[in-house]
Design a protein around this motif. Structure first.
Motif, short mmCIF file in Angstrom:
data_model
loop_
_atom_site.label_atom_id
_atom_site.label_comp_id
_atom_site.label_asym_id
_atom_site.label_seq_id
_atom_site.Cartn_x
_atom_site.Cartn_y
_atom_site.Cartn_z
N TYR A 47 103.91 41.73 -80.84
CA TYR A 47 105.05 41.94 -79.92
C TYR A 47 105.33 40.56 -79.34
CZ TYR A 47 106.99 44.23 -75.56
OH TYR A 47 107.73 44.67 -74.50
N TYR A 97 90.69 29.79 -84.16
CA TYR A 97 91.89 28.97 -83.92
C TYR A 97 91.67 27.93 -82.83
CZ TYR A 97 92.94 31.83 -79.79
OH TYR A 97 92.88 32.45 -78.57
N LYS A 98 90.57 28.09 -82.08
CA LYS A 98 90.29 27.08 -81.04
C LYS A 98 89.48 25.92 -81.60
CE LYS A 98 90.98 29.98 -77.04
NZ LYS A 98 90.41 30.73 -75.92
N ALA A 130 99.05 39.54 -85.95
CA ALA A 130 98.69 40.58 -84.97
C ALA A 130 98.22 39.95 -83.67
CB ALA A 130 97.61 41.49 -85.54
N GLY A 131 98.69 38.74 -83.40
CA GLY A 131 98.31 38.09 -82.15
C GLY A 131 98.90 36.69 -82.11
N GLY A 132 98.60 35.99 -81.01
CA GLY A 132 99.16 34.65 -80.83
C GLY A 132 100.58 34.73 -80.31
N THR A 182 98.05 45.97 -74.92
CA THR A 182 98.58 44.63 -74.66
C THR A 182 100.11 44.70 -74.50
OG1 THR A 182 96.76 43.71 -75.93
CG2 THR A 182 98.63 42.26 -75.51
N SER A 219 102.53 31.52 -84.15
CA SER A 219 101.67 32.17 -85.15
C SER A 219 102.48 32.65 -86.34
CB SER A 219 100.92 33.35 -84.53
OG SER A 219 100.17 32.89 -83.42
N GLY A 245 90.56 34.50 -85.08
CA GLY A 245 90.40 34.85 -83.67
C GLY A 245 89.44 33.87 -83.04
N LEU A 248 107.74 48.17 -85.86
CA LEU A 248 107.15 48.98 -84.79
C LEU A 248 106.28 50.05 -85.45
CD1 LEU A 248 107.22 49.83 -81.72
CD2 LEU A 248 109.18 51.26 -82.32
N VAL A 249 105.18 50.39 -84.81
CA VAL A 249 104.27 51.39 -85.38
C VAL A 249 105.02 52.70 -85.69
CG1 VAL A 249 103.58 52.17 -83.07
CG2 VAL A 249 102.09 52.62 -85.00
N GLY A 263 94.98 36.96 -85.47
CA GLY A 263 94.79 37.76 -84.27
C GLY A 263 93.91 38.95 -84.60
N ILE A 264 92.73 39.01 -83.97
CA ILE A 264 91.81 40.13 -84.20
C ILE A 264 91.38 40.77 -82.88
CG2 ILE A 264 90.98 39.64 -86.53
CD1 ILE A 264 88.64 38.06 -85.18
N GLY A 265 92.40 41.06 -82.06
CA GLY A 265 92.19 42.01 -80.97
C GLY A 265 92.14 43.39 -81.63
N PRO A 266 92.28 44.45 -80.84
CA PRO A 266 92.19 45.79 -81.44
C PRO A 266 93.20 46.04 -82.56
CG PRO A 266 92.97 45.86 -79.15
CD PRO A 266 92.45 44.49 -79.38
N LYS A 296 91.59 39.68 -70.72
CA LYS A 296 90.82 39.57 -71.96
C LYS A 296 89.48 38.85 -71.76
CE LYS A 296 94.02 41.61 -74.22
NZ LYS A 296 95.28 41.27 -74.78
P1 NDP Z 1 94.89 41.01 -78.14
O1 NDP Z 1 95.48 40.09 -77.12
O2 NDP Z 1 93.72 41.83 -77.77
O3 NDP Z 1 94.52 40.17 -79.42
C1 NDP Z 1 95.21 39.03 -79.80
C2 NDP Z 1 94.42 38.26 -80.81
O4 NDP Z 1 95.12 37.06 -81.12
C3 NDP Z 1 93.04 37.85 -80.34
O5 NDP Z 1 92.18 37.90 -81.45
C4 NDP Z 1 93.24 36.40 -79.93
O6 NDP Z 1 92.05 35.64 -80.00
C5 NDP Z 1 94.24 35.95 -80.98
N1 NDP Z 1 95.04 34.79 -80.62
C6 NDP Z 1 95.48 34.43 -79.38
N2 NDP Z 1 96.17 33.28 -79.46
C7 NDP Z 1 96.15 32.89 -80.76
C8 NDP Z 1 96.68 31.78 -81.45
N3 NDP Z 1 97.38 30.84 -80.83
N4 NDP Z 1 96.48 31.70 -82.78
C9 NDP Z 1 95.77 32.67 -83.42
N5 NDP Z 1 95.24 33.74 -82.81
C10 NDP Z 1 95.44 33.85 -81.49
O7 NDP Z 1 96.11 41.94 -78.58
P2 NDP Z 1 96.15 43.38 -79.26
O8 NDP Z 1 95.30 43.40 -80.47
O9 NDP Z 1 95.95 44.41 -78.22
O10 NDP Z 1 97.68 43.44 -79.69
C11 NDP Z 1 98.21 42.48 -80.58
C12 NDP Z 1 99.71 42.49 -80.53
O11 NDP Z 1 100.22 43.69 -81.10
C13 NDP Z 1 100.26 42.45 -79.10
O12 NDP Z 1 101.36 41.55 -79.07
C14 NDP Z 1 100.75 43.87 -78.89
O13 NDP Z 1 101.74 43.93 -77.91
C15 NDP Z 1 101.26 44.19 -80.27
N6 NDP Z 1 101.46 45.60 -80.57
C16 NDP Z 1 102.42 45.89 -81.48
C17 NDP Z 1 102.66 47.18 -81.88
C18 NDP Z 1 103.67 47.49 -82.93
O14 NDP Z 1 104.09 48.64 -83.02
N7 NDP Z 1 104.08 46.56 -83.77
C19 NDP Z 1 101.90 48.28 -81.28
C20 NDP Z 1 100.83 47.87 -80.42
C21 NDP Z 1 100.64 46.56 -80.06
P3 NDP Z 1 90.98 35.58 -78.79
O15 NDP Z 1 91.31 36.67 -77.83
O16 NDP Z 1 89.66 35.79 -79.44
O17 NDP Z 1 91.15 34.24 -78.17
#
Ligand code: NDP
Ligand code: ZN
Length: 351
Positions: free
Chosen positions: A267, A218-219, A242-244, A38, A248, A198, A294-295, A174-177, A340
């Motif tokens: 990010y 969240y929807k 970890a998302g949004g 992402t 968030s 998520g 950052l990781v 946020g529960i993407g990967p 997505k």
């Molecule tokens: P995804 O987009 O796959 O997942 C995001 C998650 O957030 C999904 O579960 C999504 O729900 C949820 N989400 C979206 N909008 C909202 C909201 N308004 N409120 C609550 N939840 C919400 O992303 P990734 O898991 O791939 O990555 C997550 C973040 O981590 C990205 O910003 C990425 O750039 C960052 N990142 C940071 C790193 C670091 O070193 N700190 C390293 C790698 C990535 P749904 O899709 O089900 O609607």
């Protein structure tokens, strides 16, 4: 050599570049499997790092070494390796300060697809091979291995930064990967009640499997209301974002108990400022700790991730929902991370 690149903000395409060569401590690697992130989407489509021209994308790879420098001791051509997304300059003062991810300046340990060409190429350069590469175990699948450069260590770092104590209540927003690995990390740290926020069922199912006790959609309404209601107005001890979007982070401050910790690994790709809600931050006196990172990269971190897999503590291969065969699918795989679709968690491209 060919590489799949950011041509400019919002523009993607294949380009030709000169193949890299290894300095005395370095390696050149050809990828066996890569995964789009992402973060690549934030970089290309939101211009989050600023404008970049003809920069080869990608920072998640496992591969085979094709060349090492004269001073590299532990690796040789032909070795299969896991390449961390973050490859610090281990001889920098920032490492002595304890922040290899920021060696040489803010975020500078993140070189691939940021300061130099990334891993979506026929070959790529790795600085300081002995300190940054890890040997890939023979019995490890490429799908599992390629979740270790970024997804596993980022999510787990989210849990570490949140300083979760055994039995603490935790929310992962946020529960993407990344968030799913944060759920796994929170379980390792000893979380008690564990909220996962998520929407898509494919992610919610894995969140439950990894140990979430409550799924918050969240929807289906404001997450602050839902979590405050579920905790009788108490909130949670730790929140991992970890998302949004930057909203968030604001939600996280609202649901953290006084003295709680908010750990951001998201990010934040847009906007000048991030909002911290004044009242819920106790007018500045809540002892709520807001941090983000950052990781962590480097060899030891990769070896820790390898052991977590080998001893069945984490199962990051469960994130992989789409597997493509061949570099020609790179764009398709990357755009999945933008769009997505409902059945996606993480795509992988085998080369
Ligand atoms: P995804 O987009 O796959 O997942 C995001 C998650 O957030 C999904 O579960 C999504 O729900 C949820 N989400 C979206 N909008 C909202 C909201 N308004 N409120 C609550 N939840 C919400 O992303 P990734 O898991 O791939 O990555 C997550 C973040 O981590 C990205 O910003 C990425 O750039 C960052 N990142 C940071 C790193 C670091 O070193 N700190 C390293 C790698 C990535 P749904 O899709 O089900 O609607
Ligand atoms: Zn990434």
């Amino acid at each position: 050599m060919k590489g799949f690149a950011m041509l400019g903000i919002g523009k993607l395409g294949w380009i030709e570049k000169e193949a890299p060569t290894a300095g005395i401590f370095d390696a050149v690697v050809k990828p066996l499997a890569v995964a789009p992130c992402t973060s690549d989407i934030h970089t290309v489509f939101e211009g989050a790092l600023g404008d970049r021209h003809n920069l080869i994308l990608g920072h998640e790879a496992v591969g085979e070494i094709i060349e090492v420098g004269s001073e590299v001791k532990d690796f040789k051509a032909g070795d299969r390796v896991i390449v961390p997304a973050i490859t610090p300059d281990w001889r920098s003062i920032d490492v002595q300060r304890g922040y290899p991810a920021h060696s040489g300046g803010m975020l500078s340990g993140w070189k691939f697809s940021n300061f130099k060409d990334g891993v979506f190429a026929e070959q790529f350069h790795v600085n300081d091979a002995d300190m940054n590469l890890a040997h890939m175990p023979k019995n490890m699948s490429l799908e599992q291995a390629v979740m270790l450069p970024d997804m596993a260590p980022t999510g787990i770092q989210g849990a570490e930064l949140a300083e979760i104590q055994p039995g603490d209540s935790v929310a992962v927003i946020g529960i993407g990967p990344v968030g799913l690995m944060a759920v796994a990390g929170a379980v390792i740290q000893g979380a008690g009640r564990l909220f996962a926020v998520g929407n898509r069922p494919v992610c919610a199912d894995i969140a439950r499997e990894f140990g979430a006790s409550d799924i918050i959609d969240y929807k289906r309404g404001d997450i602050v209301e839902q979590i405050m209601k579920a905790t009788n107005g108490q909130g949670v001890d730790a929140v991992i974002v970890a998302g949004g979007d930057s909203g968030s982070l604001s939600d996280a401050v609202k649901i953290a108990k006084p003295g709680g910790t908010i750990s951001n690994i998201n990010y934040i790709g847009k906007g000048e400022n991030v909002p911290v809600p004044r009242i819920e931050w106790g007018c500045g006196m809540s002892h709520k700790d807001i941090r983000g990172g950052l990781v962590s990269g480097g060899r030891r971190r990769m070896e820790q991730m390898i052991d977590l897999c080998l001893y069945n503590r984490i199962r990051p291969e469960k994130l992989v929902t789409h597997v493509f065969d061949g570099f020609e699918n790179m764009e398709k795989a990357l755009l999945l991370m933008k769009d997505k679709p409902k059945d996606l968690i993480k795509p992988v491209v085998l080369i």
